[in-house]
Design an enzyme around this catalytic site. Structure first.
Site, PDB file in Angstrom:
ATOM      1  N   THR A  46      -4.946   7.430   8.260  1.00  0.00           N
ATOM      2  CA  THR A  46      -4.888   6.274   7.071  1.00  0.00           C
ATOM      3  C   THR A  46      -6.393   6.040   7.012  1.00  0.00           C
ATOM      4  OG1 THR A  46      -3.937   4.095   6.858  1.00  0.00           O
ATOM      5  CG2 THR A  46      -4.539   4.760   9.098  1.00  0.00           C
ATOM      6  N   GLY A  47      -6.576   5.305   5.746  1.00  0.00           N
ATOM      7  CA  GLY A  47      -8.078   4.808   5.671  1.00  0.00           C
ATOM      8  C   GLY A  47      -8.585   5.181   4.408  1.00  0.00           C
TER       9      GLY A  47
ATOM     10  N   THR B 126      -1.413   3.296   4.536  1.00  0.00           N
ATOM     11  CA  THR B 126      -0.678   4.342   4.296  1.00  0.00           C
ATOM     12  C   THR B 126       0.184   4.540   5.431  1.00  0.00           C
ATOM     13  OG1 THR B 126      -2.705   5.564   3.341  1.00  0.00           O
ATOM     14  CG2 THR B 126      -0.956   6.922   4.129  1.00  0.00           C
TER      15      THR B 126
ATOM     16  N   ARG C  88      -7.235   8.857  -9.704  1.00  0.00           N
ATOM     17  CA  ARG C  88      -7.561   9.194  -8.306  1.00  0.00           C
ATOM     18  C   ARG C  88      -6.365   9.762  -7.169  1.00  0.00           C
ATOM     19  NH1 ARG C  88      -6.679   7.055  -2.792  1.00  0.00           N
ATOM     20  NH2 ARG C  88      -8.640   7.235  -1.704  1.00  0.00           N
TER      21      ARG C  88
ATOM     22  N   THR D 226       1.748   6.988   0.375  1.00  0.00           N
ATOM     23  CA  THR D 226       1.098   5.701  -0.229  1.00  0.00           C
ATOM     24  C   THR D 226       0.939   5.558  -1.686  1.00  0.00           C
ATOM     25  OG1 THR D 226      -1.427   4.799   0.309  1.00  0.00           O
ATOM     26  CG2 THR D 226      -1.144   7.447  -0.247  1.00  0.00           C
TER      27      THR D 226
ATOM     28  N   GLY E  79      -5.883  10.426  -3.129  1.00  0.00           N
ATOM     29  CA  GLY E  79      -6.471  10.242  -1.980  1.00  0.00           C
ATOM     30  C   GLY E  79      -6.139  11.549  -0.957  1.00  0.00           C
TER      31      GLY E  79
ATOM     32  N   SER F 258       0.740  -1.226   0.014  1.00  0.00           N
ATOM     33  CA  SER F 258      -0.017  -0.289   0.014  1.00  0.00           C
ATOM     34  C   SER F 258       0.890   1.189   0.009  1.00  0.00           C
ATOM     35  CB  SER F 258      -0.856  -0.024   1.241  1.00  0.00           C
ATOM     36  OG  SER F 258      -0.002  -0.266   2.443  1.00  0.00           O
TER      37      SER F 258
HETATM   38  N1  GLY Z   1      -5.411   6.995   2.721  1.00  0.00           N
HETATM   39  C1  GLY Z   1      -5.070   6.718   1.351  1.00  0.00           C
HETATM   40  C2  GLY Z   1      -5.822   6.856   0.341  1.00  0.00           C
HETATM   41  O1  GLY Z   1      -6.986   6.826   0.469  1.00  0.00           O
HETATM   42  O2  GLY Z   1      -5.243   6.923  -0.787  1.00  0.00           O
END
Ligand code: GLY
Length: 327
Positions: free
Chosen positions: A235-236, A184, A212, A202, A214, A82
């Protein structure tokens, strides 16, 4: 070091074991004592990253290099699916990276949608130090990295390619909580002088749409710090974190007097309320870590399974299960 500083440090060390085990949040204000230097990072890959950051800090290289080189350990590790090299690709099979870094003076740098560069965090640092901007994205970020001497490499490992091919059989975008959703690495550091630094990097959500971006490269979402108050990182599921300006809000709550735990918890609750009836609820996971100006820290997540790593004088490589909102 002055006698007074020595005294504060020794006193801090004397109580560190207790405060650390309690995550500091259990201490009442009367007992609060400054405990730093200290580093916290998301997840168990934070253990190795913290150790590296600690080494750099102890060698006198400064907090910014410490957080940068700390998270570079995760970026270079192909087993961490990740972050960086070996990260899961997007649905087109392309690994795209997001990262940001911030220092005690609120200087910050960020890259998003960066491809073929193993250490996006270092490119983010160059953005901060060598440009008048905060954020570079996509081809612009790549061209900038190349101009700074970074070499291009293929970041898609055989393992990640195999998993992507398997995913394509159904092409179902439903991230797996705590695995694809999302590990992350975010690191927060308070140095000997009580100054704060943070880094976040990440490969983003697995199987995301091409293009995309984040929360991780967005100052205020994936990472935020105010050297007068504290620092927070996330994170998440990035979309949920962006919608609440998660990390900035955690810091603002600490400014208003909330403990790191109270602050993280409030924002997780806010996210929970916003998303409870949405289609993403089943796969929603978010977690925050926070560190205030006294060195108190906490982690809190929506669902069970989030942990974070602590490193300080007393606790070398401690992994802590974060408290959570729901099972
Ligand atoms: N928290 C990392 C992402 O959603 O890309």
């Amino acid at each position: 070091m002055s006698n007074r500083r020595n005294f504060i440090k020794k006193s801090a060390l004397g109580t560190l074991g207790v405060s650390s085990l309690l995550g500091c949040d259990e201490l009442n204000n009367a007992n609060i004592i400054k405990t730093y230097p200290r580093i916290i990072s998301t997840w168990n890959h934070g253990l190795e990253a913290n150790q590296k950051a600690w080494e750099i800090l102890k060698n006198g290289k400064g907090g910014l290099s410490a957080v940068e080189q700390g998270v570079m350990v995760s970026e270079a590790d192909p087993q961490i699916r990740s972050v960086g090299y070996g990260g899961y690709p997007d649905r087109d099979g392309i690994v795209t990276l997001d990262a940001c870094i911030m220092d005690k003076n609120s200087n910050c740098g960020s890259v998003s949608f960066l491809q073929n560069i193993k250490h996006p965090i270092s490119v983010a640092r160059h953005v901060m130090e060598d440009t008048p901007h905060v954020m570079l994205s996509g081809k612009g970020a790549l061209d900038f990295a190349i101009s700074k001497g970074f070499k291009q490499e293929d970041l898609l490992t055989d393992d990640s390619r195999k998993d992507w091919i398997k995913w394509k059989e159904n092409s179902n975008y439903k991230p797996v909580i705590n695995i694809e959703n999302h590990d992350t690495i975010s690191m927060l550091l308070i140095d000997d002088s009580g100054d704060l630094y943070g880094a976040c990097t990440t490969s983003g959500a697995a199987w995301k749409m091409h293009g995309r971006v984040g929360d991780s490269p967005i100052i205020g979402a994936g990472l935020f710090l105010d050297n007068e108050v504290g620092a927070a990182a996330a994170t998440g599921l990035g979309e949920a974190i962006i919608k609440t300006s998660g990390s900035a809000m955690v810091v603002e709550l600490m400014r208003q007097g909330a403990s790191p735990l109270e602050a993280c918890k409030t924002i997780v609750k806010r996210i929970s309320k916003l998303h409870k009836s949405g289609p993403e609820w089943d796969y929603l996971q978010v977690g925050f870590i926070a560190l205030n100006k006294n060195g108190e820290y906490a982690g809190y997540s929506l669902r069970k399974g989030f942990n974070y790593s602590l490193h300080d004088e007393k606790n070398k490589n401690l992994l802590i299960d974060a408290k959570h909102e729901i099972g």
